[in-house]
Scaffold this motif. Structure first.
Motif, short mmCIF file in Angstrom:
data_model
loop_
_atom_site.label_atom_id
_atom_site.label_comp_id
_atom_site.label_asym_id
_atom_site.label_seq_id
_atom_site.Cartn_x
_atom_site.Cartn_y
_atom_site.Cartn_z
N ARG A 16 -2.42 -34.06 98.31
CA ARG A 16 -2.42 -35.49 98.58
C ARG A 16 -1.39 -36.18 97.70
NH1 ARG A 16 -8.34 -37.66 96.68
NH2 ARG A 16 -7.97 -37.73 94.41
N GLN A 17 -0.91 -37.30 98.20
CA GLN A 17 0.19 -37.96 97.52
C GLN A 17 0.20 -39.46 97.71
OE1 GLN A 17 4.07 -37.04 99.21
NE2 GLN A 17 5.03 -37.12 97.18
N SER A 66 -2.76 -15.69 98.69
CA SER A 66 -3.72 -16.17 97.70
C SER A 66 -3.34 -17.58 97.26
CB SER A 66 -3.76 -15.24 96.49
OG SER A 66 -4.17 -13.95 96.86
N CYS A 67 -4.35 -18.34 96.85
CA CYS A 67 -4.11 -19.72 96.47
C CYS A 67 -3.39 -19.86 95.14
CB CYS A 67 -5.43 -20.48 96.39
SG CYS A 67 -6.22 -20.77 97.99
N VAL A 68 -2.50 -20.82 95.09
CA VAL A 68 -1.84 -21.22 93.87
C VAL A 68 -1.87 -22.74 93.84
CG1 VAL A 68 -0.37 -19.20 93.63
CG2 VAL A 68 0.42 -21.14 94.98
N ALA A 69 -1.90 -23.31 92.67
CA ALA A 69 -2.05 -24.75 92.54
C ALA A 69 -0.76 -25.54 92.76
CB ALA A 69 -2.62 -25.09 91.16
N SER A 70 0.36 -24.96 92.41
CA SER A 70 1.62 -25.67 92.48
C SER A 70 2.14 -25.81 93.90
CB SER A 70 2.67 -24.97 91.62
OG SER A 70 3.93 -25.60 91.76
N ASN A 71 2.59 -27.01 94.23
CA ASN A 71 3.15 -27.25 95.56
C ASN A 71 4.47 -26.53 95.76
OD1 ASN A 71 5.56 -29.27 95.06
ND2 ASN A 71 3.89 -30.01 93.78
N LEU A 72 5.09 -26.07 94.68
CA LEU A 72 6.37 -25.38 94.76
C LEU A 72 6.26 -24.04 95.47
CD1 LEU A 72 7.76 -26.08 91.19
CD2 LEU A 72 8.30 -27.28 93.31
N HIS A 73 5.07 -23.49 95.58
CA HIS A 73 4.87 -22.20 96.22
C HIS A 73 4.68 -22.31 97.73
CE1 HIS A 73 3.96 -21.15 92.01
NE2 HIS A 73 4.33 -19.92 92.36
N GLU A 107 4.36 -37.70 92.69
CA GLU A 107 4.31 -36.26 92.91
C GLU A 107 3.03 -35.87 93.64
OE1 GLU A 107 5.00 -34.09 89.36
OE2 GLU A 107 4.56 -32.14 90.25
N ARG A 108 3.14 -34.90 94.51
CA ARG A 108 1.97 -34.41 95.22
C ARG A 108 1.03 -33.68 94.27
NH1 ARG A 108 5.44 -31.70 100.18
NH2 ARG A 108 6.20 -33.68 101.05
#
Length: 125
Positions: free
Chosen positions: A38-39, A104-111, A44-45
């Motif tokens: 969300r943003q 798998s889940c990662v927290a950063s939106n960069l992935h 930043e998201r």
């Protein structure tokens, strides 16, 4: 190209509930991690929720943990975000995201390389 389309945004009352949808096309959503970010416009998201491909492992942002629930229906190739007890600060833009190589889940939106255009949520207090 893979495509994600969010829907279900709109007006919800404080104490009510709302379910956002994210429909995937041109690829199988069941084979990839799916996340909701969300943003606030201009900012930043931030991560909201994520569902891993195997085992149903989930990852939630602290601000929504216990209130929002992420799920997916592989037959419909759609992911959902159930919003329970929304607060005024939840009234922002919501985006779903995935990646062709992410399981798998990662927290950063960069992935996340694939994003929907977003859906807006308004909370009436």
């Amino acid at each position: 190209q893979v495509q994600l389309v969010e829907s279900g945004g709109g007006l919800v009352q404080t104490g009510g509930s709302l379910r956002l949808s994210c429909e995937a096309s041109r690829f199988s959503l069941g084979g990839h991690a799916i996340a909701w970010f969300r943003q606030v416009p201009g900012e930043e998201r931030e991560g909201g929720a994520c569902l891993s491909r195997d085992g149903g492992t989930t990852l939630y942002g602290e601000s929504v943990k216990g209130r929002f629930v992420i799920s997916a229906d592989n037959a419909k190739n759609t992911a959902y975000l159930q919003m329970n007890g929304p607060k005024p600060e939840d009234a922002v833009l919501y985006y779903c995201a995935t990646d062709l190589y992410l399981q798998s889940c990662v927290a950063s939106n960069l992935h996340y390389g694939t994003w929907g255009r977003g859906t807006r949520v308004t909370v009436s207090s």
